[in-house]
Design a protein around this motif. Structure first.
Motif, short mmCIF file in Angstrom:
data_model
loop_
_atom_site.label_atom_id
_atom_site.label_comp_id
_atom_site.label_asym_id
_atom_site.label_seq_id
_atom_site.Cartn_x
_atom_site.Cartn_y
_atom_site.Cartn_z
N UNK A 113 0.67 -1.25 0.16
CA UNK A 113 0.03 0.12 0.04
C UNK A 113 1.02 1.26 -0.15
N UNK A 114 2.03 1.26 0.69
CA UNK A 114 3.02 2.35 0.95
C UNK A 114 3.51 2.57 -0.27
N UNK A 115 4.05 1.59 -1.20
CA UNK A 115 4.61 1.93 -2.54
C UNK A 115 3.68 2.26 -3.46
N UNK A 116 2.49 1.71 -3.50
CA UNK A 116 1.42 2.19 -4.40
C UNK A 116 0.83 3.64 -4.35
N UNK A 117 0.99 4.03 -2.87
CA UNK A 117 0.82 5.46 -2.63
C UNK A 117 1.80 6.40 -3.25
N UNK A 118 3.14 6.18 -2.98
CA UNK A 118 4.07 6.94 -3.28
C UNK A 118 4.43 7.05 -4.70
N UNK A 119 4.32 5.71 -5.51
CA UNK A 119 4.54 5.85 -6.93
C UNK A 119 3.30 6.71 -7.71
N UNK A 120 1.85 6.45 -6.93
CA UNK A 120 1.03 7.15 -7.64
C UNK A 120 0.98 8.41 -7.45
N UNK A 121 1.67 9.34 -6.35
CA UNK A 121 1.55 10.62 -5.96
C UNK A 121 2.88 11.32 -6.19
N UNK A 122 3.85 10.46 -6.20
CA UNK A 122 5.25 11.13 -6.27
C UNK A 122 6.15 10.69 -7.54
N UNK A 123 6.30 9.47 -7.91
CA UNK A 123 6.86 8.82 -8.93
C UNK A 123 7.85 7.58 -8.31
N UNK A 124 8.41 7.04 -9.08
CA UNK A 124 9.37 5.66 -8.90
C UNK A 124 10.12 6.07 -7.43
N UNK A 125 9.83 4.79 -6.90
CA UNK A 125 10.50 4.87 -5.50
C UNK A 125 12.00 4.39 -5.99
N UNK A 126 12.91 4.99 -5.34
CA UNK A 126 14.52 4.67 -5.64
C UNK A 126 14.73 3.66 -4.53
N UNK A 127 15.75 2.68 -5.25
CA UNK A 127 16.36 1.96 -4.08
C UNK A 127 17.13 2.78 -3.04
N UNK A 128 17.17 2.14 -1.77
CA UNK A 128 17.72 3.05 -0.80
C UNK A 128 16.55 3.86 -0.08
N UNK A 129 15.39 3.86 -0.34
CA UNK A 129 14.44 4.59 0.02
C UNK A 129 14.11 3.96 1.39
N UNK A 130 13.62 4.54 2.41
CA UNK A 130 13.41 4.01 3.73
C UNK A 130 11.93 4.50 4.14
#
Length: 312
Positions: free
Chosen positions: A263-280
């Motif tokens: 759910x968190x990854x879906x939220x971030x990628x929808x509203x902000x963009x690709x989640x980079x490796x190393x994101x915490x």
């Protein structure tokens, strides 16, 4: 922000009366603001064009709180200006741009996520990078405390690869944990810029970063051995100074801190963009949120995973 006199405060008006002119400079800075408004108050249409005009006063109130290091407005006075969570996120983003909380134009690299149960809607909020103490053994005292020093013992997770919106959409709670490469013990410092503290209306708390004050993270360790970990048997302890050791077993509200990842990854990628490796992402409390005092030393330990201290 407030036009109350000392007499008003003595009679209780500061805690009960409205805080008018939330979008005005505090009286002591009004002349300076007139001389050079952009040096005092951000020009929101220019700085954050996506911020709804109705939310300017909320952004102003939180800006002044952080600039002055004190609470200057009641969330209840301005909550009606926020229509929904999207408006609250717009305030977060406007403040992040104005205060340079993460590199301009990038996806935030530190997050908090969680909720009271699996049946409840999860809340996700980006965290200001200047407030993160990474690879800490003993975190240092926060420079400013607005309302309280709440502490939460948590587990932080680090992404091992980039995640796009397409990839995130296909994730399940079970498959998402394969994307984690490391975990660490974390302590979140809980605080609020509103006069009501954590009792302010929900959307105003979200606009204020969901009661976030700061985050400390221990050294990272390999997550691979924990992919099938039984978190219901995980024990952690919290101790304040030399006080009694408080023990907690299986007390994470979602039963498993990795459960929120999809759910968190879906939220971030929808509203902000690709989640980079190393994101915490830090994943919610195991220890409740006890309030401590200036000078207290808080120690959080997770059996087999490490320990972390915060000197308040």
């Amino acid at each position: 922000m407030s036009t109350h006199s000392e007499k008003d405060c003595a009679q209780g008006a500061c805690s009960t009366a409205p805080s008018p002119f939330a979008n005005q400079p505090p009286l002591g800075l009004s002349l300076l603001a007139k001389d050079d408004p952009e040096d005092i108050l951000p020009d929101w249409p220019k700085v954050a064009p996506d911020l709804p005009e109705d939310a300017y006063s909320i952004a102003d109130a939180l800006w002044w709180s952080r600039k002055l290091g004190e609470r200057v407005a009641h969330g209840a006075d301005v909550a009606y200006m926020l229509r929904d969570a999207a408006d609250a996120r717009a305030v977060q983003n406007a403040l992040a741009i104005a205060r340079k909380w993460w590199p301009a134009g990038s996806v935030p690299r530190y997050w908090k996520s969680g909720g009271p149960s699996r049946a409840a809607a999860l809340i996700h909020a980006p965290l200001p990078e200047p407030g993160v103490q990474a690879s800490a053994t003993t975190a240092t005292a926060p420079a400013t405390v607005f309302s309280l020093r709440g502490v939460e013992g948590e587990i932080a997770l680090r992404m091992g690869q980039d995640v796009t919106a397409e990839q995130a959409a296909a994730l399940t709670p079970e498959s998402a944990r394969a994307l984690v490469d490391a975990c660490a013990v974390a302590i979140e410092f809980v605080d609020s810029r509103w006069r009501e503290g954590t009792q302010a209306p929900a959307l105003t708390l979200l606009a204020d970063g969901q009661c976030h004050g700061g985050l400390a993270i221990s050294d990272w360790q390999d997550f691979a051995p924990l992919r099938q970990h039984d978190w219901s048997q995980q024990t952690c302890t919290l101790q304040v100074n030399d006080g009694a050791l408080q023990s907690f077993t299986g007390t994470h509200s979602l039963q498993d801190p990795t459960w929120l990842l999809a759910a968190w990854l879906q939220h971030v990628t929808e509203h902000y963009g690709t989640v980079a490796a190393g994101t915490v992402v830090t994943t919610g409390t195991w220890t409740g949120c006890p309030e401590v005092q200036a000078g207290d030393l808080v120690t959080v330990s997770f059996d087999g995973l490490g320990a972390l201290r915060w000197q308040f």
